[in-house]
Each structure stands twice: as structure tokens, then as C-alpha cells.
Write a protein that holds these residues in place. Structure first.
Motif, PDB file in Angstrom:
ATOM      1  N   TYR A 113       0.688  -1.648   0.300  1.00  0.00           N
ATOM      2  CA  TYR A 113       0.365   0.034   0.142  1.00  0.00           C
ATOM      3  C   TYR A 113       0.898   1.144   0.053  1.00  0.00           C
ATOM      4  O   TYR A 113       1.000   2.683   1.133  1.00  0.00           O
ATOM      5  CB  TYR A 113      -0.915   0.195   1.151  1.00  0.00           C
ATOM      6  CG  TYR A 113      -2.060  -1.606   1.187  1.00  0.00           C
ATOM      7  CD1 TYR A 113      -2.719  -1.359   0.484  1.00  0.00           C
ATOM      8  CD2 TYR A 113      -1.531  -2.379   1.701  1.00  0.00           C
ATOM      9  CE1 TYR A 113      -3.974  -2.305   0.549  1.00  0.00           C
ATOM     10  CE2 TYR A 113      -2.627  -3.482   1.948  1.00  0.00           C
ATOM     11  CZ  TYR A 113      -3.751  -3.695   1.065  1.00  0.00           C
ATOM     12  OH  TYR A 113      -4.744  -4.381   1.463  1.00  0.00           O
ATOM     13  N   TRP A 187     -12.884  -4.643  -4.967  1.00  0.00           N
ATOM     14  CA  TRP A 187     -12.093  -4.494  -3.875  1.00  0.00           C
ATOM     15  C   TRP A 187     -10.815  -4.597  -4.405  1.00  0.00           C
ATOM     16  O   TRP A 187     -10.071  -3.870  -4.960  1.00  0.00           O
ATOM     17  CB  TRP A 187     -10.989  -4.671  -2.943  1.00  0.00           C
ATOM     18  CG  TRP A 187     -10.657  -6.832  -2.571  1.00  0.00           C
ATOM     19  CD1 TRP A 187     -12.164  -7.320  -2.168  1.00  0.00           C
ATOM     20  CD2 TRP A 187      -9.501  -6.479  -2.753  1.00  0.00           C
ATOM     21  NE1 TRP A 187     -10.751  -8.454  -2.230  1.00  0.00           N
ATOM     22  CE2 TRP A 187      -9.934  -8.374  -2.970  1.00  0.00           C
ATOM     23  CE3 TRP A 187      -8.275  -6.111  -3.009  1.00  0.00           C
ATOM     24  CZ2 TRP A 187      -8.688  -9.366  -2.362  1.00  0.00           C
ATOM     25  CZ3 TRP A 187      -7.476  -6.875  -3.088  1.00  0.00           C
ATOM     26  CH2 TRP A 187      -7.194  -8.209  -3.007  1.00  0.00           C
ATOM     27  N   LYS A 188     -10.703  -6.112  -5.901  1.00  0.00           N
ATOM     28  CA  LYS A 188     -10.673  -6.176  -6.803  1.00  0.00           C
ATOM     29  C   LYS A 188     -10.726  -4.852  -8.243  1.00  0.00           C
ATOM     30  O   LYS A 188      -9.660  -4.892  -9.102  1.00  0.00           O
ATOM     31  CB  LYS A 188     -10.001  -7.330  -7.062  1.00  0.00           C
ATOM     32  CG  LYS A 188      -9.514  -8.158  -5.994  1.00  0.00           C
ATOM     33  CD  LYS A 188      -9.731  -9.766  -6.423  1.00  0.00           C
ATOM     34  CE  LYS A 188      -9.571 -11.022  -5.203  1.00  0.00           C
ATOM     35  NZ  LYS A 188      -9.999 -12.138  -5.765  1.00  0.00           N
ATOM     36  N   GLU A 189     -11.429  -4.768  -8.290  1.00  0.00           N
ATOM     37  CA  GLU A 189     -11.937  -4.084  -9.079  1.00  0.00           C
ATOM     38  C   GLU A 189     -11.615  -1.944  -9.426  1.00  0.00           C
ATOM     39  O   GLU A 189     -11.677  -1.531  -9.952  1.00  0.00           O
ATOM     40  CB  GLU A 189     -13.092  -3.909  -9.459  1.00  0.00           C
ATOM     41  CG  GLU A 189     -13.484  -5.215 -10.325  1.00  0.00           C
ATOM     42  CD  GLU A 189     -15.291  -5.765 -10.737  1.00  0.00           C
ATOM     43  OE1 GLU A 189     -15.967  -6.988 -10.761  1.00  0.00           O
ATOM     44  OE2 GLU A 189     -16.586  -5.472 -10.061  1.00  0.00           O
ATOM     45  N   CYS A 190     -11.975  -1.726  -7.829  1.00  0.00           N
ATOM     46  CA  CYS A 190     -11.864  -0.402  -7.108  1.00  0.00           C
ATOM     47  C   CYS A 190     -10.949  -0.166  -7.431  1.00  0.00           C
ATOM     48  O   CYS A 190      -9.778  -0.831  -6.946  1.00  0.00           O
ATOM     49  CB  CYS A 190     -12.328   0.007  -6.065  1.00  0.00           C
ATOM     50  SG  CYS A 190     -14.236  -0.530  -6.468  1.00  0.00           S
ATOM     51  N   LYS A 191     -10.160   1.081  -7.521  1.00  0.00           N
ATOM     52  CA  LYS A 191      -8.666   1.620  -7.338  1.00  0.00           C
ATOM     53  C   LYS A 191      -8.394   2.505  -5.998  1.00  0.00           C
ATOM     54  O   LYS A 191      -9.148   3.883  -5.996  1.00  0.00           O
ATOM     55  CB  LYS A 191      -7.808   1.999  -8.282  1.00  0.00           C
ATOM     56  CG  LYS A 191      -7.619   0.561  -9.569  1.00  0.00           C
ATOM     57  CD  LYS A 191      -7.081   1.026 -10.670  1.00  0.00           C
ATOM     58  CE  LYS A 191      -6.755   0.288 -11.492  1.00  0.00           C
ATOM     59  NZ  LYS A 191      -6.333   0.519 -12.750  1.00  0.00           N
ATOM     60  N   THR A 192      -7.856   2.571  -5.277  1.00  0.00           N
ATOM     61  CA  THR A 192      -7.283   3.924  -3.913  1.00  0.00           C
ATOM     62  C   THR A 192      -7.321   5.101  -5.344  1.00  0.00           C
ATOM     63  O   THR A 192      -7.097   5.492  -6.355  1.00  0.00           O
ATOM     64  CB  THR A 192      -5.969   3.439  -3.655  1.00  0.00           C
ATOM     65  OG1 THR A 192      -6.010   2.123  -2.694  1.00  0.00           O
ATOM     66  CG2 THR A 192      -6.162   5.178  -3.293  1.00  0.00           C
ATOM     67  N   ASP A 194     -10.471   6.510  -6.713  1.00  0.00           N
ATOM     68  CA  ASP A 194     -11.794   6.126  -7.972  1.00  0.00           C
ATOM     69  C   ASP A 194     -12.670   7.131  -6.495  1.00  0.00           C
ATOM     70  O   ASP A 194     -12.625   6.948  -5.773  1.00  0.00           O
ATOM     71  CB  ASP A 194     -12.082   5.111  -7.872  1.00  0.00           C
ATOM     72  CG  ASP A 194     -11.267   3.712  -8.639  1.00  0.00           C
ATOM     73  OD1 ASP A 194     -10.703   4.980  -9.192  1.00  0.00           O
ATOM     74  OD2 ASP A 194     -11.860   2.037  -8.507  1.00  0.00           O
ATOM     75  N   ASN A 207     -18.826   3.360  -8.091  1.00  0.00           N
ATOM     76  CA  ASN A 207     -18.103   3.709  -8.536  1.00  0.00           C
ATOM     77  C   ASN A 207     -17.992   4.830  -9.964  1.00  0.00           C
ATOM     78  O   ASN A 207     -18.226   4.215 -10.797  1.00  0.00           O
ATOM     79  CB  ASN A 207     -17.051   2.870  -8.512  1.00  0.00           C
ATOM     80  CG  ASN A 207     -15.663   2.757  -8.953  1.00  0.00           C
ATOM     81  OD1 ASN A 207     -15.218   4.424  -9.603  1.00  0.00           O
ATOM     82  ND2 ASN A 207     -14.888   2.386  -8.371  1.00  0.00           N
ATOM     83  N   SER A 210     -14.908   4.172 -12.951  1.00  0.00           N
ATOM     84  CA  SER A 210     -15.367   3.167 -13.454  1.00  0.00           C
ATOM     85  C   SER A 210     -16.456   3.035 -14.205  1.00  0.00           C
ATOM     86  O   SER A 210     -16.584   1.983 -14.833  1.00  0.00           O
ATOM     87  CB  SER A 210     -14.832   1.665 -12.554  1.00  0.00           C
ATOM     88  OG  SER A 210     -16.054   1.560 -11.530  1.00  0.00           O
TER      89      SER A 210
END
Length: 247
Positions: A113, A187-192, A194, A207, A210
Motif C-alpha cells: 500500500y 476491492w479488486k475492481e476499485c482503485k484507491t 476512484d 464507482n 469505473s
């Protein structure tokens, strides 16, 4: 842990969250700090819960949180949320409460992280919402974990599942909404970073970066408690215990 669903009735009227001059609890101190320091974080809260509504089991949880998201994975434990060396800080003291927020997620490994939840030298975060995987808040029973997240300015955690004690502490302190996803993988599709919206009334995480939406499980009976600012504030509001003014 999923909260038990309740009746679908909600309070229609909403009010803009505003700073208060004389905070009386950790929740109110965090709310004041958020509204001052983070104009980008927008929050719309439900109207006041009445004793009749509480007795009837209806939830006013129609809050909407909008802002940037901080994304973590599975099995985020309380040592990662707030390392043990910071547990000497007393949340009931305003300066130490803010200091506690500055250490939120300080235990995360920087290799995994690289983006800090709270920037160095700051006491609060830019991230309104946290998205995580399974078993969020596992580890010790420290109440400081949800308090640190709330003190930093986070409003909601959205995860696949929770350690029972973290979910309970979140509700009891009224610091953050612990919301559970219907399906795995967000959590695998979202990014810090977003931009997201959490809509409690419609039980959805959107989101905007995306374009994807994720269904949430209703917060249920926990909603009015968090909305009130924690278990004691809720008990006073609904007349279960005497208010401070009456005492």
C-alpha cells in the motif's frame, strides 16, 4: 457479519451535515473536523430518529457519502488499522482523538500500500470511503480501530465481510458505517483514488470512475445507532437512558 434487515421505511427529509461549535462526543468531533477540512467530502444525513420510529424498527439510514475511496484487501486486522503503540491515546480528549486519526492504517505494509491513508504531517484523510475484502477488522477487540478511521474522517467501510468485534465496535462508537457487499470482488475492481458514492437508502456503492455499481446489504438495526452517534447517544435519543441535560 451481516446486520438484520428491518422495515423499508425511511425518513424523507435530509439535512446538510454542518460543524457544531461545542462537540459532545467523539462522533461529533470527527463530524466537525470532516466538514471543515474536506470540502470535497459530501454527506447527506437522514432526519432525526424518533422514539416511535425506533420502537417500530424502521431505519432512517438514507445517508449518502461521496468522495474518494481507499482500497485494501482481505484480512485487514486491527494492528494494521491502528498499531498497538498508539493505543495509549485517549479518544475522549480532542487533541488525542485527532492524533489517533493521523495514525489510521499506519500498520499497512508500504510495499503493498504505497499510498498512505493519511498523508505525513496531516491528521485527517482525503478518503471518505474504504473498500475492503473479507474478514475486515480481524485481530484484537480494540475499540480504537473504528475510532481511528472515524477520527481520520472516513465515513463508511464497505467490505465483503467483517470480524464480529469490529462490526460491533463500529456500531457502538458510531464512528463509521460497516457496510457489507452482496458479492465478492469489489476491492479488486476499485482503485484507491476512484470517486465513489455510498447510498444507504438504495443500498448501493457507485464507482463513478469505473462506472460500476455494487449492491450492499441493508445496514438494518445498526443504522439508527450509528446515525445517532453511537450506542449511548442512541439510548439517550430514544429515552432508554436519561439525557445528560436531564441528569
Amino acid at each position: 457479519m451481516a446486520a438484520a434487515p428491518t422495515a423499508a421505511a425511511t425518513v424523507a427529509s435530509t439535512a446538510v451535515l454542518a460543524p457544531r461549535p461545542a462537540p459532545t462526543s467523539a462522533f461529533l468531533r470527527r463530524t466537525q473536523a470532516t466538514s471543515h477540512r474536506h470540502p470535497i467530502l459530501k454527506c447527506r444525513r437522514a432526519g432525526t430518529l424518533t422514539p416511535a420510529a425506533a420502537a417500530g424498527g424502521s431505519s432512517p439510514s438514507s445517508a449518502v457519502f461521496h468522495g474518494e475511496v481507499f482500497v485494501v484487501g482481505d484480512n485487514i486486522d486491527t494492528d494494521q488499522i491502528i498499531p498497538a503503540e498508539h493505543l495509549t491515546l485517549v479518544p475522549s480528549k480532542p487533541d488525542e482523538y485527532r492524533k489517533l486519526g493521523s495514525f489510521a492504517f499506519a500498520g499497512l505494509p508500504t510495499a503493498a500500500y504505497p499510498t498512505p491513508f493519511v498523508d505525513p504531517g496531516e491528521e485527517s484523510t482525503r478518503y471518505a470511503v474504504i473498500v475492503g475484502g473479507a474478514n475486515f477488522g480481524c485481530g484484537s477487540s480494540r475499540e480504537h480501530a473504528p475510532v481511528a478511521l472515524g477520527a481520520a474522517g472516513a465515513r463508511a467501510v464497505v467490505a465483503e465481510s467483517y470480524a464480529r468485534i469490529f462490526f460491533r465496535n463500529s456500531v457502538a462508537t458510531g464512528e463509521v458505517y460497516p457496510l457489507e457487499l452482496h458479492d465478492a470482488g469489489a476491492w479488486k475492481e476499485c482503485k484507491t483514488g476512484d470517486v465513489v458514492t455510498v447510498d444507504l437508502g438504495n443500498s448501493v456503492l457507485i464507482n463513478h470512475t469505473s462506472g460500476k455499481e455494487y449492491k450492499l446489504k441493508p445496514i438494518g438495526d445498526a443504522g439508527p445507532v450509528i446515525e445517532a452517534g453511537g450506542i449511548f447517544a442512541y439510548a439517550r435519543k430514544t429515552g432508554m437512558i436519561a439525557s445528560k441535560a436531564a441528569a
